[in-house]
Design an enzyme around this catalytic site. Structure first.
Site, PDB file in Angstrom:
ATOM      1  N   CYS A  97       0.838  -1.202   0.000  1.00 16.57           N
ATOM      2  CA  CYS A  97       0.000   0.000   0.000  1.00 16.57           C
ATOM      3  C   CYS A  97       0.876   1.256   0.000  1.00 16.57           C
ATOM      4  CB  CYS A  97      -0.917   0.016   1.211  1.00 16.57           C
ATOM      5  SG  CYS A  97      -1.966   1.493   1.283  1.00 16.57           S
ATOM      6  N   LYS A 138       1.608  -9.655  -0.981  1.00 22.28           N
ATOM      7  CA  LYS A 138       1.675  -8.738  -2.123  1.00 22.28           C
ATOM      8  C   LYS A 138       2.638  -7.616  -1.759  1.00 22.28           C
ATOM      9  CE  LYS A 138      -1.217  -6.185  -5.432  1.00 22.28           C
ATOM     10  NZ  LYS A 138      -0.709  -4.805  -5.360  1.00 22.28           N
TER      11      LYS A 138
END
Length: 328
Positions: A97, A138
């Site tokens: 993020c 991720k």
């Protein structure tokens, strides 16, 4: 394998439901669930991933893997263990993020400056979660630069993740083109033979992009986000199954609106529909016309009236088209 990306503030349960009804997507990853200083109750996971009440799948039957974001290995492990009691089809960990508020709170991509901590988080979660529940991660290529991309990928691999999605940009590069697919290939070369499944992500907007990304990265598995929101038929097209015309998107607008109305405050509902139309208009001229008509509307009743008119208009056009196609 084609995965639908997590996108905070956009690709939530409502849009996952709509997009997966059109086919082509093998699995979704949820927007992140923030882990700070407490053990979350079950309802906190279900609020972000209501699919957990449906066996962890969308209405169309596509699995949804919840994603956790945090920096404390113990708290991440404890929350992952509680999440595991809801029997999700896997648990994903967010190291990508780029949001400033998240990074300033030591979450997301900023952790890529600390590969050792990244590895500890993944290892702690892997130990806390039953073996039959996959743990994946991720990541971006890095925070300010990509110098530690290999270190982070190795840390995630050594900690026991079964899959690793790599977004081919750093936090500093944000979403600005291009995506550096060649770096994913270089990271892959640095990993041991028994590596996790690698999945490439970033700047996949069309079938040709998907082919080039696979060729450059060496990844047969891809994650798509904004491309699928813009063109809901992209995943199907990548599979060679043909795209999705506007006439198949229109019937899903009332469903999208109903789901938004059930989950979103009244004053924000119109914005959610216009947000999606803003993406769709890049692919469908009809969506441009709809966006132009609705741009200044904020009242939910006006939106509902437009949806009813749009359905009727497109229903008539489809009928007329079918009639004209009949033999004389």
């Amino acid at each position: 394998m084609l995965l639908l990306a997590p996108m905070e503030g956009l690709l939530d349960a409502t849009l996952r439901d709509v997009l997966t009804r059109l086919g082509g997507v093998d699995r979704c990853t949820s927007e992140f669930i923030r882990i700070t200083n407490t053990l979350l109750p079950e309802r906190a996971f279900i609020r972000v991933v209501p699919e957990l009440l449906n066996g962890g799948r969308t209405v169309a039957g596509v699995p949804v893997r919840p994603q956790l974001l945090g920096s404390d290995p113990t708290l991440m492990a404890e929350n992952a263990a509680r999440l595991a009691t809801l029997q999700p089809p896997g648990i994903d960990l967010n190291f990508g993020c780029p949001a400033k508020t998240v990074n300033n709170s030591r979450g997301g991509a900023v952790l890529l400056d600390e590969p050792e901590l990244v590895g500890r988080i993944v290892a702690a979660v892997r130990r806390a979660v039953p073996a039959h529940i996959p743990v994946s991660a991720k990541m971006r290529l890095g925070y300010l630069d990509d110098a530690r991309a290999e270190d982070n990928a190795l840390a995630i691999t050594d900690a026991g993740a079964s899959e690793l999605v790599i977004h081919a940009r750093t936090k500093a590069q944000g979403y600005k083109p291009p995506a550096h697919w060649e770096r994913i290939a270089q990271v892959a070369q640095a990993l041991p033979a028994r590596r996790p499944v690698l999945i490439a992500n970033g700047e996949i907007w069309c079938v040709e992009d998907a082919r080039r990304c696979a060729a450059v990265t060496g990844c047969e598995h891809l994650m798509i986000g904004r491309g699928q929101i813009t063109d809901p038929g992209l995943a199907s097209a990548i599979r060679g199954e043909g795209g999705v015309p506007w006439s198949r998107v229109v019937p899903l607008l009332p469903l999208f609106w109903a789901r938004v109305s059930a989950r979103v405050e009244r004053r924000h509902r119109a914005g959610r529909l216009k947000q999606w139309l803003n993406y769709l208009r890049q692919r469908h001229p009809e969506a441009q016309a709809a966006f132009d008509e609705l741009r200044l509307h904020h009242d939910p009743e006006a939106i509902e009236a437009w949806i009813a008119r749009a359905q009727a208009a497109w229903g008539c056009r489809e009928a007329a088209s079918a009639e004209s196609a009949q033999p004389c």
